[in-house]
Design a protein around this motif. Sequence first.
Motif, PDB file in Angstrom:
ATOM      1  N   LEU A 233      34.740  43.863  29.670  1.00 39.89           N
ATOM      2  CA  LEU A 233      35.821  44.645  29.304  1.00 39.89           C
ATOM      3  C   LEU A 233      35.737  45.143  27.722  1.00 39.89           C
ATOM      4  CD1 LEU A 233      39.434  44.249  30.692  1.00 39.89           C
ATOM      5  CD2 LEU A 233      38.959  44.697  27.967  1.00 39.89           C
ATOM      6  N   ALA A 234      35.756  46.272  27.378  1.00 38.78           N
ATOM      7  CA  ALA A 234      35.642  46.615  26.256  1.00 38.78           C
ATOM      8  C   ALA A 234      37.034  47.463  25.774  1.00 38.78           C
ATOM      9  CB  ALA A 234      34.332  47.504  25.850  1.00 38.78           C
ATOM     10  N   VAL A 235      37.450  47.251  24.509  1.00 39.67           N
ATOM     11  CA  VAL A 235      38.713  47.710  24.128  1.00 39.67           C
ATOM     12  C   VAL A 235      38.440  48.233  22.890  1.00 39.67           C
ATOM     13  CG1 VAL A 235      40.941  47.047  23.377  1.00 39.67           C
ATOM     14  CG2 VAL A 235      40.049  45.611  25.308  1.00 39.67           C
ATOM     15  N   ALA A 236      38.828  49.547  22.491  1.00 41.70           N
ATOM     16  CA  ALA A 236      38.469  50.345  21.309  1.00 41.70           C
ATOM     17  C   ALA A 236      39.521  49.627  20.127  1.00 41.70           C
ATOM     18  CB  ALA A 236      39.027  51.686  21.575  1.00 41.70           C
ATOM     19  N   ASP A 237      39.396  50.000  18.929  1.00 45.03           N
ATOM     20  CA  ASP A 237      40.091  49.337  17.806  1.00 45.03           C
ATOM     21  C   ASP A 237      41.750  49.610  17.917  1.00 45.03           C
ATOM     22  OD1 ASP A 237      40.272  47.938  15.502  1.00 45.03           O
ATOM     23  OD2 ASP A 237      40.447  49.314  14.336  1.00 45.03           O
ATOM     24  N   ASP A 238      42.050  50.885  18.711  1.00 44.16           N
ATOM     25  CA  ASP A 238      43.433  51.224  18.753  1.00 44.16           C
ATOM     26  C   ASP A 238      43.790  50.754  19.946  1.00 44.16           C
ATOM     27  OD1 ASP A 238      42.077  52.726  20.629  1.00 44.16           O
ATOM     28  OD2 ASP A 238      42.787  54.618  19.996  1.00 44.16           O
ATOM     29  N   GLY A 239      43.362  49.714  20.776  1.00 45.46           N
ATOM     30  CA  GLY A 239      44.035  49.407  22.000  1.00 45.46           C
ATOM     31  C   GLY A 239      43.532  49.710  23.218  1.00 45.46           C
ATOM     32  N   THR A 240      42.753  50.597  23.274  1.00 44.77           N
ATOM     33  CA  THR A 240      42.536  51.672  24.200  1.00 44.77           C
ATOM     34  C   THR A 240      41.236  50.923  25.220  1.00 44.77           C
ATOM     35  OG1 THR A 240      43.296  53.664  23.320  1.00 44.77           O
ATOM     36  CG2 THR A 240      41.863  53.896  25.485  1.00 44.77           C
ATOM     37  N   ILE A 241      41.332  50.712  26.421  1.00 44.66           N
ATOM     38  CA  ILE A 241      40.195  50.300  27.317  1.00 44.66           C
ATOM     39  C   ILE A 241      39.298  51.213  27.578  1.00 44.66           C
ATOM     40  CG2 ILE A 241      39.552  49.365  29.393  1.00 44.66           C
ATOM     41  CD1 ILE A 241      42.293  47.985  29.772  1.00 44.66           C
ATOM     42  N   THR A 242      37.976  51.163  26.949  1.00 40.15           N
ATOM     43  CA  THR A 242      36.950  52.085  27.297  1.00 40.15           C
ATOM     44  C   THR A 242      35.885  51.570  28.445  1.00 40.15           C
ATOM     45  OG1 THR A 242      35.733  50.791  25.435  1.00 40.15           O
ATOM     46  CG2 THR A 242      37.060  52.674  24.723  1.00 40.15           C
ATOM     47  N   VAL A 243      35.728  50.459  28.747  1.00 42.24           N
ATOM     48  CA  VAL A 243      34.640  49.935  29.540  1.00 42.24           C
ATOM     49  C   VAL A 243      35.518  48.841  30.227  1.00 42.24           C
ATOM     50  CG1 VAL A 243      32.655  49.042  30.151  1.00 42.24           C
ATOM     51  CG2 VAL A 243      32.690  50.492  28.134  1.00 42.24           C
ATOM     52  N   LEU A 244      35.303  48.950  31.724  1.00 37.40           N
ATOM     53  CA  LEU A 244      35.896  47.967  32.624  1.00 37.40           C
ATOM     54  C   LEU A 244      35.263  47.857  34.012  1.00 37.40           C
ATOM     55  CD1 LEU A 244      38.407  46.000  33.223  1.00 37.40           C
ATOM     56  CD2 LEU A 244      39.381  47.793  34.419  1.00 37.40           C
ATOM     57  N   SER A 245      34.539  46.618  34.114  1.00 36.30           N
ATOM     58  CA  SER A 245      33.498  46.552  35.070  1.00 36.30           C
ATOM     59  C   SER A 245      34.348  45.891  36.394  1.00 36.30           C
ATOM     60  CB  SER A 245      32.761  45.345  34.787  1.00 36.30           C
ATOM     61  OG  SER A 245      33.221  44.074  34.801  1.00 36.30           O
ATOM     62  N   ASP A 246      33.917  46.204  37.614  1.00 37.64           N
ATOM     63  CA  ASP A 246      34.279  46.027  38.846  1.00 37.64           C
ATOM     64  C   ASP A 246      34.862  44.590  38.992  1.00 37.64           C
ATOM     65  OD1 ASP A 246      33.917  48.391  39.464  1.00 37.64           O
ATOM     66  OD2 ASP A 246      32.262  47.969  40.804  1.00 37.64           O
ATOM     67  N   SER A 247      34.216  43.570  38.396  1.00 37.82           N
ATOM     68  CA  SER A 247      34.338  42.109  38.294  1.00 37.82           C
ATOM     69  C   SER A 247      35.603  41.841  37.465  1.00 37.82           C
ATOM     70  CB  SER A 247      33.246  41.278  37.963  1.00 37.82           C
ATOM     71  OG  SER A 247      31.911  41.447  38.702  1.00 37.82           O
ATOM     72  N   THR A 312      34.920  41.768  25.663  1.00 37.76           N
ATOM     73  CA  THR A 312      35.463  40.368  26.254  1.00 37.76           C
ATOM     74  C   THR A 312      34.633  40.501  27.491  1.00 37.76           C
ATOM     75  OG1 THR A 312      37.490  40.941  25.193  1.00 37.76           O
ATOM     76  CG2 THR A 312      37.234  39.282  26.929  1.00 37.76           C
ATOM     77  N   THR A 313      34.147  38.972  27.618  1.00 36.81           N
ATOM     78  CA  THR A 313      33.758  38.880  29.119  1.00 36.81           C
ATOM     79  C   THR A 313      34.306  37.465  29.668  1.00 36.81           C
ATOM     80  OG1 THR A 313      32.043  36.817  27.888  1.00 36.81           O
ATOM     81  CG2 THR A 313      31.237  39.214  28.144  1.00 36.81           C
ATOM     82  N   LEU A 314      34.385  37.782  31.087  1.00 35.14           N
ATOM     83  CA  LEU A 314      35.590  36.925  31.800  1.00 35.14           C
ATOM     84  C   LEU A 314      34.651  36.217  32.730  1.00 35.14           C
ATOM     85  CD1 LEU A 314      38.355  39.312  32.404  1.00 35.14           C
ATOM     86  CD2 LEU A 314      38.510  37.670  30.721  1.00 35.14           C
ATOM     87  N   ARG A 315      34.466  34.911  32.958  1.00 31.07           N
ATOM     88  CA  ARG A 315      33.828  34.072  33.897  1.00 31.07           C
ATOM     89  C   ARG A 315      34.863  33.232  34.894  1.00 31.07           C
ATOM     90  NH1 ARG A 315      30.039  30.611  30.421  1.00 31.07           N
ATOM     91  NH2 ARG A 315      31.546  30.923  28.944  1.00 31.07           N
ATOM     92  N   ASP A 316      34.588  33.610  36.148  1.00 27.94           N
ATOM     93  CA  ASP A 316      35.472  32.790  37.073  1.00 27.94           C
ATOM     94  C   ASP A 316      34.941  31.328  37.136  1.00 27.94           C
ATOM     95  OD1 ASP A 316      37.083  32.067  38.954  1.00 27.94           O
ATOM     96  OD2 ASP A 316      36.681  33.457  40.435  1.00 27.94           O
ATOM     97  N   ARG A 317      35.704  30.437  36.965  1.00 27.83           N
ATOM     98  CA  ARG A 317      35.379  29.006  36.993  1.00 27.83           C
ATOM     99  C   ARG A 317      36.257  28.280  37.874  1.00 27.83           C
ATOM    100  NH1 ARG A 317      31.299  30.985  35.672  1.00 27.83           N
ATOM    101  NH2 ARG A 317      30.281  30.516  33.786  1.00 27.83           N
TER     102      ARG A 317
END
Length: 539
Positions: A233-247, A312-317
């Motif tokens: 998940l990528a978030v621009a400096d103004d708080g806008t989500i620019t990239v969001l993977s399916d996971s 930001t990377t998210l791992r399901d544990r």
Amino acid sequence: MWSRSRLRPATLAGQFLVLQLSVLLLVVAVASVVSVRQSDTDFRDTRGARLRAAAENLANLPAVRFAFSRDEVAQRRTSLTSYTQRVRNDTQAGGVYLTDPDGVVLVSSDFAGRDETIDLDQSTVQQLRTWTGDVDDFGSRSIAAQVPIISDGGDLMGIAMVSESYPTWRERGRSVLPDLLTFAGLGLGLGVAGSLLLSRLIRRRTRGLEPAAIAALADQREALLHSIREGVLAVADDGTITVLSDSARELIGLDQDVEGRRVDDLDLDPAVRGLLADDAEIRDHVVVVGDRVLVVNRNPVIERGRRVASVTTLRDRTELLALQSELSARQSITNTLRAQTHEFHNQLHTISGLVQLGEYDEVSRLVGTLSRRRAEISDAVLAHVEDPAVAALLIAKTSLAAERGVDLRISSGSDLPRLDPEASTDVGTVLGNLVDNAVDASVSVGGTSVEVDVRLEDDTVRLAVADTGPGVPADQVGEIFRRGWSTKSATAEGRGVGLALVQVVCERRGGAVAVRSGEDGGGAVFEASLPGVHEGVEG
């Protein structure tokens, strides 16, 4: 001959140049048509007024009026022809005619069209009104002015017409071509310069990549986002989500397409929203979202010394946590069994020595003492804890603590009934880790006691473990539950995992864990809550 495989794709500058040339040619074509039409209009307006004036002067000449009033036009044709020729020369007209009321030519400036009829289809001259417009001047499209020759009695005696042919296409082209060439040359120069500058600017913005390379990167990006198991998940400096993977979409519970929207506008778990909105770098932070346990890492994206975004990377544990919890329980049991084995070996050695010495009464007294001590430990636990798994854990931990010189006590207010299997496992994980940490802390400073309080209140298990250790410094209270934090040596087994595991288990059930100083400022008291617990059924 060049094959298709060896042809290089057009560069961005080339594509812009072709586009601008196409637009320029279209503009030139449209401008040419507009110029020709405008020249027709200008010709009609300017020449029409002059032809009208010339026709009016001719119709009002005394000689012309005299000839028509006496019906002597045929007899005076020679003299009238000179008048028409003079008018043609003065106005640079194409033709000058004098006709009868029906439009039959009687006198012509160049002797053409005599005894033929002029074009009166659209004219109002026969209604005694001067008219200017387009006519067919004996096969030539012309602008003409037609003026009535009126008698003193107000009757129509004849018509005076002065005409001039429209310029040919070649003549019109010669008149507008210089301007068009100037305009086209200027536009071409500006187009080439603009294409090069725009291409340079775009290449600078796109790191020198051509459109084909950019399209390939976009395709690869989409394939990557749809294939990786970790959430990105990528978030621009103004708080806008620019990239969001399916996971990532699945892990944080988003159903709709949210790219381009601000983090604050999304229906996110408060813990996730806080992490995404924070600017700090994050390493292996554990957060519970619904029934999932996620490990979060975030790195800033720096461009030319300025922070422009964060990834930001998210791992399901979740499954790993379950295994870790089970492993922690197994490890605790193993350690307890090891300690009891060591204790039993010592006791067996003592009994063996007494038997060899023939001190059978002492053997009997020793066995009775050991049995009574085991019974006291079991009775002390079972008096307050009915759940078999939790009771067995506390009995084992009591023996292990006793071997290390620490007295593990169950508070008189403890009351834990039999729990459902899942809740019993979670309580065992939390309680075992807290007791282990309490015993370690007490032993580190010579403390001699640990007290455990465990009870079920309104479907919530509440735990409190108080030690006689050094306590937790105020500036480290917020760090002790972070994975990897520990007061043990760097080589210690299980270093920095226990308290982090406790926090995750509690938060996954909607509870929490906290720490405070013990009574009189000595030691520390860890308090945990696990909601959603139900009493089990005895088998």
